[in-house]
Write an enzyme that holds these catalytic residues in place. Structure first.
Site, mmCIF file in Angstrom:
data_model
loop_
_atom_site.group_PDB
_atom_site.id
_atom_site.type_symbol
_atom_site.label_atom_id
_atom_site.label_comp_id
_atom_site.label_asym_id
_atom_site.label_seq_id
_atom_site.Cartn_x
_atom_site.Cartn_y
_atom_site.Cartn_z
ATOM 1 N N ARG A 114 0.876 -1.166 0.000
ATOM 2 C CA ARG A 114 0.000 0.000 0.000
ATOM 3 C C ARG A 114 0.915 1.219 0.000
ATOM 4 O O ARG A 114 2.122 1.108 0.086
ATOM 5 C CB ARG A 114 -0.965 0.006 1.190
ATOM 6 C CG ARG A 114 -0.552 -0.724 2.477
ATOM 7 C CD ARG A 114 0.630 -0.127 3.146
ATOM 8 N NE ARG A 114 0.427 1.314 3.340
ATOM 9 C CZ ARG A 114 1.429 2.168 3.545
ATOM 10 N NH1 ARG A 114 2.666 1.774 3.554
ATOM 11 N NH2 ARG A 114 1.188 3.459 3.717
ATOM 12 N N ALA B 191 0.735 5.106 -2.243
ATOM 13 C CA ALA B 191 0.562 5.425 -3.657
ATOM 14 C C ALA B 191 1.752 5.037 -4.539
ATOM 15 O O ALA B 191 1.581 4.321 -5.529
ATOM 16 C CB ALA B 191 0.233 6.918 -3.794
ATOM 17 N N ARG C 151 -7.831 -0.209 -6.622
ATOM 18 C CA ARG C 151 -8.063 0.851 -5.629
ATOM 19 C C ARG C 151 -8.177 2.176 -6.386
ATOM 20 O O ARG C 151 -7.377 2.446 -7.279
ATOM 21 C CB ARG C 151 -6.929 0.922 -4.594
ATOM 22 C CG ARG C 151 -6.823 -0.310 -3.709
ATOM 23 C CD ARG C 151 -5.780 -0.146 -2.605
ATOM 24 N NE ARG C 151 -6.235 0.792 -1.562
ATOM 25 C CZ ARG C 151 -5.442 1.272 -0.611
ATOM 26 N NH1 ARG C 151 -4.145 0.980 -0.604
ATOM 27 N NH2 ARG C 151 -5.936 2.086 0.315
ATOM 28 N N GLN D 276 -1.963 2.347 10.028
ATOM 29 C CA GLN D 276 -0.680 2.339 9.315
ATOM 30 C C GLN D 276 0.391 3.115 10.083
ATOM 31 O O GLN D 276 1.576 2.831 9.981
ATOM 32 C CB GLN D 276 -0.823 2.955 7.918
ATOM 33 C CG GLN D 276 -1.549 2.083 6.909
ATOM 34 C CD GLN D 276 -3.015 2.441 6.792
ATOM 35 O OE1 GLN D 276 -3.667 2.710 7.806
ATOM 36 N NE2 GLN D 276 -3.558 2.441 5.595
ATOM 37 N N ASP E 87 -2.105 10.633 -1.897
ATOM 38 C CA ASP E 87 -2.416 9.588 -2.869
ATOM 39 C C ASP E 87 -2.792 10.190 -4.212
ATOM 40 O O ASP E 87 -2.746 9.507 -5.230
ATOM 41 C CB ASP E 87 -3.541 8.711 -2.328
ATOM 42 C CG ASP E 87 -3.080 8.025 -1.059
ATOM 43 O OD1 ASP E 87 -3.115 8.665 0.019
ATOM 44 O OD2 ASP E 87 -2.630 6.863 -1.142
ATOM 45 N N ASN F 2 -5.460 12.349 0.908
ATOM 46 C CA ASN F 2 -4.579 11.539 1.743
ATOM 47 C C ASN F 2 -5.442 10.750 2.715
ATOM 48 O O ASN F 2 -6.667 10.879 2.752
ATOM 49 C CB ASN F 2 -3.562 12.418 2.479
ATOM 50 C CG ASN F 2 -2.379 11.604 3.009
ATOM 51 O OD1 ASN F 2 -1.779 10.819 2.292
ATOM 52 N ND2 ASN F 2 -2.068 11.797 4.274
ATOM 53 N N LYS F 3 -4.776 9.886 3.519
ATOM 54 C CA LYS F 3 -5.514 9.035 4.432
ATOM 55 C C LYS F 3 -6.532 9.816 5.262
ATOM 56 O O LYS F 3 -6.241 10.923 5.718
ATOM 57 C CB LYS F 3 -4.522 8.329 5.372
ATOM 58 C CG LYS F 3 -5.120 7.316 6.306
ATOM 59 C CD LYS F 3 -5.967 6.263 5.629
ATOM 60 C CE LYS F 3 -5.236 5.550 4.543
ATOM 61 N NZ LYS F 3 -6.056 4.695 3.686
#
Ligand SMILES: CSC[C@H]1O[C@H](OP(=O)(O)O)[C@H](O)[C@@H]1O
Length: 368
Positions: free
Chosen positions: A54, A56, A95, A208, A249, A259-260
Site C-alpha cells: 500500500r 501510492a 483501488r 498504518q 495519494d 490523503n488518508k
C-alpha cells in the site's frame, strides 16, 4: 531503508526466478515481517486490493511489475493485445484513489507501444518496471533533500533544539520503494545530525501509523511518540508541533490533497495554530488533469470490519478483536481531501512550491 540492520526495498524481482516478484506483506507489520510472492497478474491485483502492499508510489510500482507479468501471461493467449488491456483494467480497478496506479499502468502501456512482438514486450516491460522503481527511489531522495531544508530552517530558529514533526498514516519508505515521501526529509534530517522527533498518528482504522511508521522509525532509530488520532490538535495548540509533513495519494493541479482519512482534520488544526502543513509527493502523484479535489477525487470505501475490528498481537498470535456491538454498522472512508488553502507547500522532486496551479506549473511547466 533498513529492517534489522539490513537494507531493503519494498519490492524486488526474485534472484532465482525473473518471473517472480516479491514484496513485504505489510498486513502483519510490526508483528511479522514476511515476504509475499507475486507470480501472476491476479496475485498482483490481490496484493494491491488487500493492502499487502500500500502507499501510492508502491501501488504504482507493483502495478508496473503486474503489467510485466501480464506480458508473460499474454505469450500463451490467442489475442495478446486484448489480454494485456484486460490486465490493465484489472490492475486499475483494485483501488481508486491513488493516481500512481493508473499513472504506472499508462507508463507501461506507452513503453509497450514500441515493442515489436510479444517476446520483445516482456523485455521492454521488465526494463520499464525497473526504471519506474529506480525513478521512485531517486525522486523520494530528492523530496528528502528539499524537505531537509525546511527542517534545517526550523532547527536554526530553535537554536538546535528538538524539531517536532507530526505525520499521519504511513508515507514512509514502506509506502514507496525507499526513503518515503513524508519521511525522507525526516531520515535526511537525522542523517544531518538534526535533533528531530516525530509524533506518529496511529491512523485508524488500519493503523498504518502505529503498525508501519512507528516500525520504520524504530528500525531507523528516529525518536518518535505514538499518539491516537485525536491528539494532534491539542499538541498544536500547545506549541508541541513545529511542522506537519504528510504524504498524498492524489494531488490535483490546483493543489487539493487527497490523503488518508483524518489528514484534513490535521490540516484544519495546523491552520488554526499557524503550524506549517507540508505534503511530500512525487510528480507521479500529481493529477494534472483534475481540479477541485474535494468534488472530483474518488474516495475509496472499504469493508466496515476494518473499523469494527482492530488487529494486534495476543500471546504471540496476531488476532482481530471486535470493538463494538456485532450488529453496529460502520462507515469506512479511506481518504479525505484537504483543500489547497490549508496546505503550506508541496515538497516535490523538483523543489517546494505553493499548493496552487501557479506553483505547480512553475515546477512542472511541461504539464500545462
Ligand atoms: C506516499 S503515499 C502514502 C499514502 O498512502 C496511504 O494510503 P494506504 O495506506 O491506504 O495506501 C496514506 O494515504 C499515505 O499517506
Amino acid at each position: 531503508m533498513n529492517i534489522n540492520g539490513k537494507h531493503h526495498h519494498t519490492i524486488w524481482v526474485s534472484e532465482i526466478n525473473e518471473k517472480l516478484i516479491q514484496v513485504f506483506d505489510q498486513r502483519y507489520f510490526p508483528h511479522k515481517v514476511e515476504v509475499f510472492d507475486i507470480s501472476t497478474t491476479d496475485e498482483a491485483a490481490f496484493a494491491i486490493k488487500e493492502m499487502v502492499v500500500r502507499g501510492a508510489p508502491l501501488i504504482g510500482v507493483t502495478a508496473a511489475y503486474g503489467m510485466y507479468l501480464g506480458c508473460i501471461e499474454a505469450l500463451t493467449q490467442s489475442n495478446p493485445d486484448e489480454y494485456l488491456k484486460q490486465v490493465a483494467s484489472k490492475l486499475n480497478a483494485t483501488r481508486p484513489t491513488a493516481v500512481n496506479l493508473s499513472w504506472a499502468v499508462n507508463e507501461m502501456e506507452l513503453a509497450l507501444k514500441n515493442a515489436s512482438d510479444t517476446d520483445e514486450r516482456v523485455r521492454v516491460a521488465l526494463k520499464r518496471a525497473h526504471e519506474i522503481k529506480q525513478e521512485d527511489i531517486d525522486i523520494c531522495f530528492n523530496i528528502g533533500q528539499y524537505g531537509l531544508k525546511l527542517i534545517q530552517e526550523i532547527s536554526k530558529k530553535k537554536n538546535g533544539k528538538r524539531v517536532n514533526i507530526l505525520t499521519h498514516c504511513n508515507a514512509g519508505w514502506l509506502a514507496t520503494i525507499d526513503w518515503g515521501t513524508a519521511t525522507s526529509p525526516i531520515y535526511q534530517a537525522q542523517q544531518a545530525g538534526i535533533d528531530v522527533h516525530v509524533w506518529v498518528d496511529e491512523t485508524r482504522p488500519r493503523n498504518q501509523g502505529a503498525n508501519l511508521t512507528a516500525f520504520e522509525l524504530n528500525q531507523q532509530g528516529v525518536q518518535h511518540t505514538l499518539i491516537n488520532d485525536n491528539t494532534g490538535g491539542h499538541l498544536m495548540q500547545h506549541g508541541m508541533v513545529d511542522m506537519v509533513i504528510v504524504g498524498t495519494d492524489r494531488t490535483t493541479r490546483n493543489g487539493d490533497v487527497a490523503n488518508k482519512i483524518g489528514t484534513y482534520l490535521k490540516a484544519l488544526a495546523a491552520h488554526d495554530n499557524n503550524v506549517p502543513f507540508y505534503v511530500g509527493l512525487p510528480s507521479s502523484t500529481l493529477d494534472f488533469d483534475m481540479v477541485d479535489g474535494v468534488k472530483n477525487i474518488p474516495i475509496e470505501t472499504r469493508d466496515e470490519n476494518e473499523v469494527k475490528y482492530i488487529q494486534g498481537k495476543v500471546d504471540g498470535e496476531i488476532k482481530s478483536v471486535l470493538i463494538c456491538p456485532e450488529t453496529t454498522p460502520a462507515a469506512n472512508y479511506g481518504f479525505d481531501v484537504t483543500p489547497a488553502k490549508y496546505v503550506t507547500g508541496l515538497i516535490t522532486e523538483r523543489g517546494i512550491c505553493e499548493a496552487s496551479e501557479k506553483g505547480i506549473q512553475q515546477l512542472f511547466p511541461e504539464k500545462f
